[in-house]
Design an enzyme around this catalytic site. Structure first.
Site, PDB file in Angstrom:
ATOM      1  N   SER A 150      68.225 -58.807 -68.317  1.00 13.53           N
ATOM      2  CA  SER A 150      66.817 -58.481 -68.519  1.00 13.53           C
ATOM      3  C   SER A 150      66.314 -59.249 -69.729  1.00 13.53           C
ATOM      4  O   SER A 150      67.091 -59.629 -70.611  1.00 13.53           O
ATOM      5  CB  SER A 150      66.662 -56.971 -68.761  1.00 13.53           C
ATOM      6  OG  SER A 150      65.368 -56.655 -69.221  1.00 13.53           O
ATOM      7  N   TYR A 191      69.467 -49.532 -73.626  1.00 12.02           N
ATOM      8  CA  TYR A 191      69.327 -50.417 -72.461  1.00 12.02           C
ATOM      9  C   TYR A 191      69.307 -51.868 -72.914  1.00 12.02           C
ATOM     10  O   TYR A 191      70.001 -52.726 -72.353  1.00 12.02           O
ATOM     11  CB  TYR A 191      68.036 -50.083 -71.719  1.00 12.02           C
ATOM     12  CG  TYR A 191      67.769 -50.966 -70.524  1.00 12.02           C
ATOM     13  CD1 TYR A 191      68.395 -50.732 -69.306  1.00 12.02           C
ATOM     14  CD2 TYR A 191      66.875 -52.041 -70.612  1.00 12.02           C
ATOM     15  CE1 TYR A 191      68.146 -51.540 -68.208  1.00 12.02           C
ATOM     16  CE2 TYR A 191      66.624 -52.854 -69.521  1.00 12.02           C
ATOM     17  CZ  TYR A 191      67.254 -52.596 -68.318  1.00 12.02           C
ATOM     18  OH  TYR A 191      67.021 -53.410 -67.232  1.00 12.02           O
TER      19      TYR A 191
END
Length: 271
Positions: free
Chosen positions: A141, A154
Site C-alpha cells: 500500500s 497497518y
C-alpha cells in the site's frame, strides 16, 4: 514430437473479493490453474463456478494467519498441480483508528495477515517454484511508503512487507523467480468504501483506482523487470519525497487532508 507446455499455477490469497477477485478473473482468462484462498467458502465457490469454464480451479477456504493451514495449502497445490508458479499475497486486514484505541487482537491480526502470512507463504512456495518465469507479488500500500495517522500498525505492516520484498529479491538474485511489490492508494472496494467514515481523510487525497486496474498491474509485474509499482504514479513520487524529506510531509499534511475531506464528501454523496 513437440512437448505440451504445462499451464502455470497461481495462488491468490484474499481471492473472494476486491483485488483478489479481480486477479482471479484476469488470471483465469490467461488459462492459468487457479488456487483461490480466503476465509469465506461460499464466496470462493461462487467465484469458482463463474470461472471454471476457463481453467482448473482449486478452492481453499482457510485462515492465512494459521501456519499449519498455509503448509497444508502448499502440499495440496503441489500434489494436484506439481509446481507453483505464481503467488499473489493479497489478503489484508485493517482495523482503523488510533493505536491506543485498538484492541490487542486487532493489532496482532494486522501484523499476522499483512506481514507474517506473506513471509510464511513465500517461504513455503519457494521450493516448488521450479519452472521458468515464476513470481511472488506482494500487495502492499502507499501507506507502506509514508506514515498514515490513524493507520499506524497497518502502515507498519505494509512498510515491513515492502522491505521484505526488496530483501527477498536480493536474496534470490540470479534465480528465475520474480519478486515484486505493488503499492496502491485507495481502491474502490469494500475494504475502504464500506468503512468510509473511519478511513483517514489523507487516504482520499489521492485518485481512487479500480480493482481491475490493480489486477492488470499485478499481471504485468509478474513478468517485467520492475520490483515495485505504485498506483497512482504521482502518489508514488510524493511518498518518496515525504519519506526522504519528512518536513515536506509535515508541511503538506494539512493541505492533503483538506483535499481528502472534500473528496470523501463527494464519494459519500454518490454511495
Amino acid at each position: 514430437m513437440s512437448s505440451i507446455k504445462a499451464k502455470q499455477t497461481v495462488i491468490i490469497t484474499g481471492a473472494s473479493k476486491g483485488v483478489g477477485k479481480a486477479c482471479a478473473k484476469l488470471f483465469a482468462q490467461k488459462r492459468m490453474n487457479l488456487v483461490l484462498v480466503a476465509r469465506n467458502k461460499k464466496d470462493l465457490e461462487i467465484l469458482s463456478e463463474q470461472l471454471n469454464l476457463f481453467t482448473d480451479i482449486m478452492v481453499v477456504p482457510m485462515d492465512v494467519k494459521n501456519q499449519s493451514h498455509c503448509s497444508a495449502l502448499v502440499e495440496k497445490v503441489s500434489s494436484k498441480f506439481g509446481s507453483i508458479d505464481i503467488l499473489i499475497n493479497n489478503a489484508g486486514y485493517h482495523a482503523r483508528g488510533l493505536v491506543e484505541d485498538n484492541n490487542f487482537e486487532d493489532l496482532a491480526m494486522m501484523i499476522d495477515v499483512n506481514l507474517r502470512a506473506p513471509i510464511v507463504l513465500s517461504r513455503l512456495v519457494l521450493p516448488f517454484m521450479v519452472n521458468k518465469n515464476c513470481a511472488i507479488i506482494n500487495v502492499a500500500s502507499l501507506a507502506g511508503r509514508t506514515p498514515v495517522p490513524g493507520s499506524s500498525v497497518y502502515s507498519a505492516s505494509k512498510f515491513g512487507l515492502r522491505a521484505f520484498t526488496y530483501s527477498l529479491a536480493a536474496e534470490l538474485r540470479g534465480r528465475d523467480i520474480k519478486i515484486a511489490v505493488i503499492s496502491p492508494g485507495p481502491i474502490d472496494t469494500g475494504f475502504i468504501l464500506d468503512d468510509i467514515d473511519n478511513v483517514s481523510d489523507l487516504t482520499f487525497s489521492q485518485r481512487i483506482s479500480t480493482a481491475d486496474n490493480v489486477a492488470k498491474e499485478i499481471l504485468i509485474l509478474c513478468s517485467n523487470k520492475r520490483i515495485e509499482k505504485t498506483i497512482p504514479w504521482l502518489s508514488g513520487i510524493l511518498t518518496n519525497l515525504t519519506y526522504l524529506f519528512p518536513k515536506i510531509s509535515q508541511f503538506m499534511l494539512p493541505f492533503m487532508e483538506k483535499k481528502g475531506r472534500r473528496n470523501k464528501r463527494k464519494i459519500k454523496n454518490k454511495i
